[in-house]
Design an enzyme around this catalytic site. Structure first.
Site, PDB file in Angstrom:
ATOM      1  N   SER A   1      -2.830  -3.990   3.982  1.00  0.00           N
ATOM      2  CA  SER A   1      -4.082  -4.315   5.025  1.00  0.00           C
ATOM      3  C   SER A   1      -4.238  -3.076   5.979  1.00  0.00           C
ATOM      4  CB  SER A   1      -3.600  -5.574   5.552  1.00  0.00           C
ATOM      5  OG  SER A   1      -3.462  -6.636   4.671  1.00  0.00           O
TER       6      SER A   1
ATOM      7  N   SER B   1       5.823  -6.203   5.948  1.00  0.00           N
ATOM      8  CA  SER B   1       4.919  -6.269   7.101  1.00  0.00           C
ATOM      9  C   SER B   1       5.550  -6.800   8.310  1.00  0.00           C
ATOM     10  CB  SER B   1       3.844  -7.208   6.670  1.00  0.00           C
ATOM     11  OG  SER B   1       2.746  -7.216   7.911  1.00  0.00           O
TER      12      SER B   1
ATOM     13  N   GLU C   1      10.545  13.078  -2.168  1.00  0.00           N
ATOM     14  CA  GLU C   1       9.775  12.097  -2.722  1.00  0.00           C
ATOM     15  C   GLU C   1       9.654  12.098  -4.220  1.00  0.00           C
ATOM     16  OE1 GLU C   1       7.653   9.600  -1.518  1.00  0.00           O
ATOM     17  OE2 GLU C   1       7.551   9.337  -3.804  1.00  0.00           O
TER      18      GLU C   1
ATOM     19  N   VAL D   1      15.395  11.109  -6.005  1.00  0.00           N
ATOM     20  CA  VAL D   1      16.940  10.913  -5.526  1.00  0.00           C
ATOM     21  C   VAL D   1      17.775   9.870  -6.558  1.00  0.00           C
ATOM     22  CG1 VAL D   1      18.823  10.518  -3.725  1.00  0.00           C
ATOM     23  CG2 VAL D   1      16.327  12.004  -3.150  1.00  0.00           C
TER      24      VAL D   1
ATOM     25  N   HIS E   1      -0.726  -4.517  13.952  1.00  0.00           N
ATOM     26  CA  HIS E   1      -0.473  -6.042  14.284  1.00  0.00           C
ATOM     27  C   HIS E   1      -0.169  -5.794  15.912  1.00  0.00           C
ATOM     28  CE1 HIS E   1      -0.912  -7.833  10.476  1.00  0.00           C
ATOM     29  NE2 HIS E   1      -0.111  -7.062  10.008  1.00  0.00           N
TER      30      HIS E   1
ATOM     31  N   CYS F   1     -19.409   4.007  -6.135  1.00  0.00           N
ATOM     32  CA  CYS F   1     -19.685   4.468  -7.332  1.00  0.00           C
ATOM     33  C   CYS F   1     -18.511   4.807  -7.994  1.00  0.00           C
ATOM     34  CB  CYS F   1     -20.754   5.626  -7.562  1.00  0.00           C
ATOM     35  SG  CYS F   1     -19.983   7.322  -7.416  1.00  0.00           S
TER      36      CYS F   1
ATOM     37  N   CYS G   1     -19.795  14.223  -2.845  1.00  0.00           N
ATOM     38  CA  CYS G   1     -19.664  12.938  -2.825  1.00  0.00           C
ATOM     39  C   CYS G   1     -20.763  12.091  -2.206  1.00  0.00           C
ATOM     40  CB  CYS G   1     -18.351  12.089  -2.228  1.00  0.00           C
ATOM     41  SG  CYS G   1     -18.208  10.377  -2.003  1.00  0.00           S
TER      42      CYS G   1
HETATM   43  C1  FAD Z   1      -0.010  -6.311   0.646  1.00  0.00           C
HETATM   44  C2  FAD Z   1       0.757  -5.796   1.848  1.00  0.00           C
HETATM   45  C3  FAD Z   1      -0.074  -5.904   3.151  1.00  0.00           C
HETATM   46  C4  FAD Z   1       0.647  -5.167   4.349  1.00  0.00           C
HETATM   47  N1  FAD Z   1      -0.139  -5.265   5.293  1.00  0.00           N
HETATM   48  C5  FAD Z   1       0.554  -4.662   6.463  1.00  0.00           C
HETATM   49  C6  FAD Z   1      -0.276  -4.487   7.675  1.00  0.00           C
HETATM   50  O1  FAD Z   1      -1.345  -5.015   7.785  1.00  0.00           O
HETATM   51  N2  FAD Z   1       0.360  -4.224   8.685  1.00  0.00           N
HETATM   52  C7  FAD Z   1       1.549  -3.393   8.870  1.00  0.00           C
HETATM   53  O2  FAD Z   1       2.063  -3.409   9.735  1.00  0.00           O
HETATM   54  N3  FAD Z   1       2.359  -3.774   7.564  1.00  0.00           N
HETATM   55  C8  FAD Z   1       1.770  -4.100   6.330  1.00  0.00           C
HETATM   56  N4  FAD Z   1       2.307  -3.945   5.379  1.00  0.00           N
HETATM   57  C9  FAD Z   1       3.748  -3.556   5.169  1.00  0.00           C
HETATM   58  C10 FAD Z   1       3.516  -1.850   5.130  1.00  0.00           C
HETATM   59  O3  FAD Z   1       2.716  -1.617   3.994  1.00  0.00           O
HETATM   60  C11 FAD Z   1       5.126  -1.404   4.709  1.00  0.00           C
HETATM   61  O4  FAD Z   1       5.727  -1.844   5.695  1.00  0.00           O
HETATM   62  C12 FAD Z   1       5.119   0.106   4.623  1.00  0.00           C
HETATM   63  O5  FAD Z   1       4.119   0.694   3.932  1.00  0.00           O
HETATM   64  C13 FAD Z   1       6.276   0.514   4.192  1.00  0.00           C
HETATM   65  O6  FAD Z   1       6.440   1.900   4.217  1.00  0.00           O
HETATM   66  P1  FAD Z   1       7.801   2.482   3.541  1.00  0.00           P
HETATM   67  O7  FAD Z   1       7.519   4.079   3.998  1.00  0.00           O
HETATM   68  O8  FAD Z   1       8.752   2.022   3.952  1.00  0.00           O
HETATM   69  O9  FAD Z   1       7.870   2.571   2.011  1.00  0.00           O
HETATM   70  P2  FAD Z   1       6.764   3.220   1.085  1.00  0.00           P
HETATM   71  O10 FAD Z   1       5.480   3.548   1.479  1.00  0.00           O
HETATM   72  O11 FAD Z   1       6.814   2.595  -0.390  1.00  0.00           O
HETATM   73  O12 FAD Z   1       7.584   4.538   0.793  1.00  0.00           O
HETATM   74  C14 FAD Z   1       8.818   4.984   0.404  1.00  0.00           C
HETATM   75  C15 FAD Z   1       8.573   6.052  -0.643  1.00  0.00           C
HETATM   76  O13 FAD Z   1       9.790   6.497  -1.093  1.00  0.00           O
HETATM   77  C16 FAD Z   1       9.801   6.957  -2.616  1.00  0.00           C
HETATM   78  N5  FAD Z   1      10.843   6.647  -3.324  1.00  0.00           N
HETATM   79  C17 FAD Z   1      11.483   5.690  -3.588  1.00  0.00           C
HETATM   80  N6  FAD Z   1      12.481   5.646  -4.419  1.00  0.00           N
HETATM   81  C18 FAD Z   1      12.636   7.136  -4.228  1.00  0.00           C
HETATM   82  C19 FAD Z   1      13.799   7.977  -4.977  1.00  0.00           C
HETATM   83  N7  FAD Z   1      14.977   7.290  -5.449  1.00  0.00           N
HETATM   84  N8  FAD Z   1      13.752   9.369  -4.695  1.00  0.00           N
HETATM   85  C20 FAD Z   1      12.807   9.929  -4.038  1.00  0.00           C
HETATM   86  N9  FAD Z   1      11.626   9.014  -3.440  1.00  0.00           N
HETATM   87  C21 FAD Z   1      11.698   7.739  -3.709  1.00  0.00           C
HETATM   88  C22 FAD Z   1       8.413   5.991  -3.152  1.00  0.00           C
HETATM   89  O14 FAD Z   1       7.826   6.686  -4.004  1.00  0.00           O
HETATM   90  C23 FAD Z   1       7.585   6.116  -1.769  1.00  0.00           C
HETATM   91  O15 FAD Z   1       6.703   6.943  -1.719  1.00  0.00           O
HETATM   92  C24 FAD Z   1       2.008  -4.678   4.142  1.00  0.00           C
HETATM   93  C25 FAD Z   1       2.488  -4.397   2.954  1.00  0.00           C
HETATM   94  C26 FAD Z   1       1.852  -4.938   1.943  1.00  0.00           C
HETATM   95  C27 FAD Z   1       2.277  -4.657   0.576  1.00  0.00           C
END
Ligand code: FAD
Ligand code: FAD
Lengths: 469, 407
Positions: free
Chosen positions: A44, A333, A30, A171, A48, A430, A395
Site C-alpha cells: 500500500s 506491515s 540481491e 545467497v 502508518h 495505457c 510516455c
Molecule cells: C499487501 C501489502 C501491503 C502492505 N502495506 C504496507 C503499508 O502500507 N505500510 C507499511 O509500512 N508496510 C506495508 N507492508 C509491508 C511492507 O511492504 C514490507 O514490510 C516491506 O516491503 C518488506 O521489505 P523487506 O525488505 O523486508 O522485503 P523485500 O522487499 O521482499 O526484500 C527482500 C529482498 O530479498 C531478496 N532475497 C530473498 N532471498 C534472497 C536470497 N537468498 N539471496 C539474495 N536475495 C534474496 C528478495 O528478492 C527481495 O528483493 C505491506 C505488505 C503487503 C504485502
C-alpha cells in the site's frame, strides 16, 4: 571490517545505507536483477501513523519512530513523500468505540496530533466518503511513498558511499567459519565479519539453513486495483480495523492515481511467489470500497496486482541475532514505515562492542531522476537547452521524456520494469501500449543491445521473439 | 521561452487533424499543426491493410496511401513535430508545449482537438492471474511487426474481435505465428464483417463468441491462458479450457484521448469530447474531431469531421459568430454512441451512431418520427444519418432510438 546485507528490499537497502555511514566495507546481495522487486514492490505504500500496534510489540517499537525518521530521509534521498494524513472511518457505535481505543493506543505509542472527527468534520475532509459514516480517527502524520523508490535511493546512496551491490546473486547459505562467516552465493563464496539477513519472504528459510530457528513465514496475499479516477480521496481512508486486519482501503498514490485494496488471504509457505490475482479478491475489493466511497468508478481501472506479506503466527517482526549474524524476519506491515528505525537499531546492535568510526566524508544525498512534468516552464527551458532529450516526451500518460529514460538507465535500469519503476513511464493508463517501442529503442541505443535481449523483468521475460520473415 | 501566435491551432496530425488544417486553410487563416510524433498520419501509418478512402477518394487504399494522397491535397502548412502540449490554458487561449528545441507558449484564436484514441490495455480488464511478458495491445503488437520487423512471439491468442484484433490475427499468421483463435466475450463480433471474412475465415482462424480469457498463466513469459464460455457476463462453470500460448494480443477497445482537456472540455461517459453539429465543444473557440470525439470505423468520416472543425474554427478566429446550440441529442432505446450531442439546427448535418446490440431490419427514430430504415444494424458498424432541421423538429431534447422491425 566486512559486512554483508542480504536482500535489497526497503529493509535491506536502508540497513546497507546505514552501514555505509561507517568506516566499513558493505556488500549488498540481491537475487533479482534489480533492487526493491520483492515485497517492497507491491504493497500500500503507507507510512502508518502508528496507532494500530499493541504497545509492547516490535511493531509499536519501530512504527511511529520509523514514520518520524522519514522526513529527514526524504530530504536526503530525494524520494517522494506526501504527508496526506489518514482517516479510520466508523460506521457503527461499536466502530466508534474502537476508534477511541485506537486513539488511546496511539497516544501510548507516541503518535502525535491524533483526533477523532465528527461525521460532518470527516465529510468536510473527504466529501466522497459514504454519508453513512459516524465518525473518523484522523492521523495527520500518515503519509505515502513509492516504496521501491526508497529502496533504489537508499542503495544508490549506499553505493555512492562505497557499498558494493551484487544483483542477480542468490545467497544459498551463511556458514560460520572461525570468527567470520562464509556467504555462499550463486556467484561464488564471500567472507564477512557481520551478516544481516533481510531476505523478506525467504528470511526464515535462510535463517533455518544458517542453523537458526525462527517462527516460519507464510505469504499473506493482498490484491489491489489501481485506479485512474481523479479526486477520489485526499487522505488514506481505512475502514475500522477488525481481527482480520486493517481492512480494504482507498488511498492516493504519490503518482496521483488511487489504490483500492488490499485483500488479506493466507497462502501456504510453498506459495511465496504466488502473486496471481483472483476473481474473488477483486470482487471483494470492489464491494468493500463501494461501502467506503460510493462514487468509486471501477471502469477507470489501470491494472490489478497482488503483493505477499511475510507473515508469521505471532504477527510481529522478529529480530534474531546469532553471533554476528542478524536475521530480520517477518517484515509484514508496517514494515515500510518501520524500516528506517529497524535499520538504525540493527546497525547499532551489530556494532555494540566494536570501535567503528563514522566516515567523515559520508554524503547523505542522492540526486533523483529529473521530472520534467513537474517543472516550471523556466526550469524546463534551461534543462532542454542543456540537453534536448528532455524536450522529447516519450510516455504520453505520465509525460516522461527521453532524457529521463536515459537517466534511469544511468541509475541502473536494465529492463522495462527497471525503467518503469524509476520514471513512471509505462505506469499510466495505457500501460505502455504507446511508449514501449520508443523506450526499447532508447535502451537499444544506450545499452547497445538488440530488441531480443531486452527483458520485461526476469531473465526469461523476453518482450519480443525473433524477426518478421 | 518561444512565443508564437496563430489564428487556428490544430492539436494532433492524424486524419482528423489533417482535415482540420485543410478546413482552416480554406478560410485563409494562419494555421499551425502540433504533432507529438515526427510526421502526420497518426494511426494511418500503422495500418498497412486496405480499406481506407472509399468515400473521400472513391477507391480502396491502405492507411499510408490514404495519408499520402491526402497530404498531397493539403499542400504546405506550418507544423511543429515531436512537440507535446503539456497544458491547455483556455482562459488565456494558450498552449504550453515542449520539444527538443525548447519550451513554447502558443497563442490560438481557435483550437481544434484531434488527439485520436488510445487502446484499452489488457491490464484494465481486471482479469485474474499473473502479469508476465508476452501480453500486448493489438496496436503495440502491430507496431512491433509493421514498424520494427519484430515478432511478439510464436503462438498467439487474440482477445477481442475488434478490427485491429482481426487484422493482427491475419498479419501474425502471415508472419508464421500460430494464431490459436480469436476470443470475444460478447455474443457478436466487434469488427467489420469484411474483416471477419478476409482476416479469419480465409486463414481458418476460429472465432469463439461469448468466450473470454479468465486467467493468465506464467511467471516470466506467458505460458498460457484459461478461457471460458460466458453467459450473462459470468464465466460458465465447467467450460474452462487451458490454451498453451506465449503471446496474448488484446484488442479490447479504443478510448477517446482527452486527458489534456479533461478538466476543461465536457466529456461523455465513453470518454469522448462532447461536440455539437459544428464540431464545437462547450468552449466556443475549442473544436474537436475524429476518434477523440467518438471511435470511428472509417477514416473518410474522420476526415470530413476534421475539415468541418477546421473551417468553423477559422470562422471563429476571424470573429464570426456561429449559431448557438438549440437542442440536445440523447441516446434512446438501443442506441449506445452518438457522434454529435447538440445541434444548432442551422443546417443539415451528418451524425454517426452505434446501436447497442445486433438487430435485423432496424428503423431509426428521431423522437417519434421514423427517419431511416437499415437492413441490418450491428454495434460494430456505425450508421450514418443526415439530419435536416428543415425536415425535423430540433428544439429542446432530441432522442434518437432504434427499433428492430424485421429479421
Ligand atoms: C499487501 C501489502 C501491503 C502492505 N502495506 C504496507 C503499508 O502500507 N505500510 C507499511 O509500512 N508496510 C506495508 N507492508 C509491508 C511492507 O511492504 C514490507 O514490510 C516491506 O516491503 C518488506 O521489505 P523487506 O525488505 O523486508 O522485503 P523485500 O522487499 O521482499 O526484500 C527482500 C529482498 O530479498 C531478496 N532475497 C530473498 N532471498 C534472497 C536470497 N537468498 N539471496 C539474495 N536475495 C534474496 C528478495 O528478492 C527481495 O528483493 C505491506 C505488505 C503487503 C504485502
Ligand atoms: C487499427 C485500425 C484499423 C483501421 N482500419 C480502417 C480501415 O480499414 N478503413 C478505414 O477507413 N478506417 C480504418 N480505421 C479508422 C480510421 O483510420 C481512424 O479512425 C482514423 O484514422 C483516426 O484519425 P484521428 O485523426 O482521429 O486519430 P489518430 O490517427 O490517432 O491521430 C491523432 C494524432 O494526434 C496526435 N496527438 C495526440 N495527442 C497529442 C498531443 N497532446 N499533442 C500533439 N499531438 C497529439 C497523435 O500523435 C496522432 O498523430 C482504422 C483504425 C484503426 C485504429
Amino acid at each position: 571490517m566486512k559486512i554483508a546485507v542480504i536482500g535489497s528490499g526497503i529493509v535491506g537497502s536502508l540497513i546497507a545505507r546505514e552501514f555505509s555511514k561507517y568506516d566499513v566495507e558493505v556488500e549488498l546481495f540481491e537475487k533479482l536483477p534489480d533492487v526493491g522487486w520483492g515485497v517492497t514492490k507491491a504493497n500500500s505504500g503507507i507510512l502508518h501513523a502508528g496507532y494500530d500496534d499493541e504497545p509492547g510489540t516490535m511493531r509499536a517499537k519501530y512504527c511511529a519512530h520509523g514514520n518520524e525518521m522519514y522526513d529527514k530521509l526524504a530530504e536526503e534521498l530525494h524520494f517522494e513523500l506526501k504527508r496526506i494524513g489518514s482517516l479510520v472511518v466508523a460506521f457503527t457505535d461499536d466502530d466508534v468505540k474502537i476508534l477511541e481505543d485506537l486513539l488511546e493506543r496511539g497516544k501510548k505509542n507516541g503518535v502525535k496530533n491524533l483526533k477523532i472527527l465528527s461525521r460532518i468534520e470527516a465529510l468536510e475532509v473527504e466529501p466522497n466518503l459514504s454519508r453513512e459514516i459516524k465518525a473518523a480517527l484522523y492521523a495527520p502524520s500518515a503519509g505515502i511513498i513509492a516504496p521501491w523508490e526508497v529502496a533504489q535511493a537508499a542503495v544508490e546512496n549506499a553505493v555512492k558511499n562505497g557499498a558494493k551491490l551484487h544483483l542477480s546473486t542468490e545467497v544459498f547459505n551463511i556458514l560460520e567459519s572461525g570468527r567470520q562467516y562464509v556467504v555462499k552465493t550463486s556467484k561464488g563464496e564471500f567472507v564477512f565479519d557481520i551478516v544481516v539477513n533481510a531476505a523478506g519472504l525467504w528470511a526464515d528459510e535462510l535463517a533455518e539453513k544458517a542453523g537458526v530457528k525462527v517462527t516460519p513465514l507464510h505469504p499473506r496475499r493482498g490484491e489491489y486495483i489501481l485506479l485512474d479516477q481523479p479526486f477520489l480521496v485526499k487522505t488514506v481512508v481505512f475502514p475500522t480495523p477488525s481481527k482480520a486486519g486493517k481492512g480494504i482501503l482507498v488511498l492516493p498514490t504519490v503518482h496521483d492515481t488511487f489504490l483500492l485494496g488490499p485483500t488479506s488471504e493466507d497462502l501456504p509457505p510453498s506459495e511465496k511467489e504466488n502473486t496471481s490475482t483472483t476473481p474473488e479478491g477483486i470482487s471483494k475489493i470492489i464491494k468493500s470500497v463501494k461501502k467506503l466511497v460510493p462514487s468509486v468508478n471501477i471502469s477507470k481501472t489501470i491494472r490489478t496486482f497482488a503483493g505477499l506479506r511475510p507473515e508469521n503466527d505471532i504477527k510481529d517482526f522478529v529480530l534474531k541475532r546469532e553471533g554476528n549474524v542478524m536475521h530480520v524476519v517477518a517484515t509484514r506491515s508496517p514494515g515500510l514505515t518501520s524500516a528506517p528505525a529497524i535499520a538504525e537499531d540493527v546497525v547499532k546492535t551489530m556494532f555494540e562492542g566494536y570501535n567503528v568510526r563514522k566516515k567523515d566524508d559520508f554524503d547523505p544525498y542522492r540526486e533523483p531522476i529529473k521530472k520534467v512534468a513537474e517543472m516550471s516552464d523556466e526550469e524546463r527551458e534551461k534543462l532542454i537547452e542543456m540537453n534536448p532529450a528532455y524536450g522529447r516526451v516519450v510516455c504520453r500518460c505520465n509525460k516522461v521524456t527521453e532524457g529521463e529514460i536515459v537517466e534511469a538507465i544511468k541509475h541502473g535500469a536494465r529492463t522495462l520494469d527497471g525503467i518503469k519503476f524509476r520514471t513512471t513511464a509505462m505506469f499510466g493508463r495505457c500501460q505502455g501500449s504507446f511508449c514501449t517501442v520508443k523506450i526499447m529503442n532508447i535502451m537499444k541505443r544506450e545499452l547497445g543491445t538488440g530488441f531480443d535481449e531486452i527483458r520485461k523483468n526476469l531473465p526469461n521475460s523476453k518482450v519480443v521473439d525473433g524477426d518478421v520473415r | 521561452m518561444k512565443k508564437v501566435k496563430y489564428d487556428v491551432v490544430v492539436l494532433g496530425g492524424g486524419a482528423a487533424g489533417m482535415g482540420a488544417i485543410k478546413g482552416a486553410l480554406s478560410e485563409n487563416v494562419k494555421t499551425l499543426l502540433i504533432e507529438r510524433e515526427a510526421s502526420t498520419g497518426g494511426v494511418l501509418n500503422q495500418c498497412i491493410h486496405n480499406g481506407f478512402g472509399i468515400h473521400v477518394f472513391n477507391q480502396e487504399l491502405s492507411g499510408p496511401e490514404y495519408h499520402e494522397m491526402y497530404l498531397e491535397k493539403l499542400g504546405t502548412f506550418d507544423a511543429m513535430y515531436e512537440t507535446t502540449v503539456l497544458k491547455v490554458d483556455e482562459k488565456h487561449n494558450l498552449l504550453h508545449a515542449i520539444s527538443k528545441d525548447g519550451v513554447y507558449e502558443i497563442e490560438y484564436g481557435a483550437l481544434v482537438l484531434a488527439t485520436g484514441a488510445r487502446e484499452r490495455p489488457f491490464e484494465a480488464l481486471r482479469i485474474s492471474g499473473t502479469r508476465p511478458a508476452g501480453i500486448f495491445t493489438a496496436g503495440l503488437a502491430q507496431h512491433f511487426v509493421n514498424l520494427e520487423n519484430k515478432l511478439p512471439g510464436h503462438k498467439a491468442v487474440i482477445l477481442g474481435s475488434g478490427d485491429i484484433g482481426l487484422i493482427m490475427a491475419r498479419r501474425l499468421t502471415l508472419e508464421g505465428v500460430k494464431v490459436e483463435g480469436v476470443y470475444e466475450i460478447m455474443p457478436y463480433q466487434g469488427g467489420l464483417t469484411r474483416n471477419i471474412v478476409q482476416c479469419l475465415d480465409d486463414f481458418n482462424i476460429p472465432l469463439h463468441l461469448s468466450t473470454s480469457v479468465i486467467k493468465v498463466h506464467g511467471k516470466e513469459r506467458l505460458e498460457g491462458v484459461t478461457v471460458a464460455k460466458f453467459e450473462n457476463g459470468r464465466p460458465v462453470e465447467g467450460s474452462e479450457r487451458f490454451i498453451e500460448c506465449d503471446t496474448l494480443v488484446a484488442s479490447v477497445g479504443l478510448i477517446p484521448e482527452n486527458d489534456l482537456v479533461k478538466e476543461i472540455v465536457e466529456i461523455d461517459l465513453s470518454e469522448g469530447a462532447v461536440v455539437d453539429d459544428l464540431m464545437r465543444t462547450n468552449i466556443p473557440n475549442i473544436f474537436a474531431a475524429g476518434n477523440n470525439v467518438c471511435i470511428h470505423d472509417l477514416v473518410d468520416f474522420v476526415t470530413m469531421e476534421g475539415e468541418m472543425a477546421g473551417k468553423n474554427a477559422a470562422l471563429v478566429s476571424k470573429g464570426e459568430k456561429l449559431p448557438e446550440r438549440k437542442a440536445i441529442i440523447k441516446e434512446g432505446n438501443n442506441v449506445r454512441i452518438l457522434s454529435t450531442k447538440y445541434t444548432t439546427a442551422s443546417q443539415a448535418f451528418k451524425l454517426y451512431l452505434r446501436v447497442s446490440k445486433p438487430m435485423g431490419t432496424t428503423a431509426l427514430y428521431l423522437n417519434d418520427e421514423r427517419i431511416k430504415v437499415v437492413p441490418v444494424a450491428k454495434p460494430s458498424e456505425m450508421i450514418e444519418l443526415t439530419l435536416d432541421p428543415s425536415k425535423y423538429k430540433m428544439r429542446g431534447k432530441v432522442i434518437l432510438s432504434a427499433l428492430e422491425v424485421g429479421k
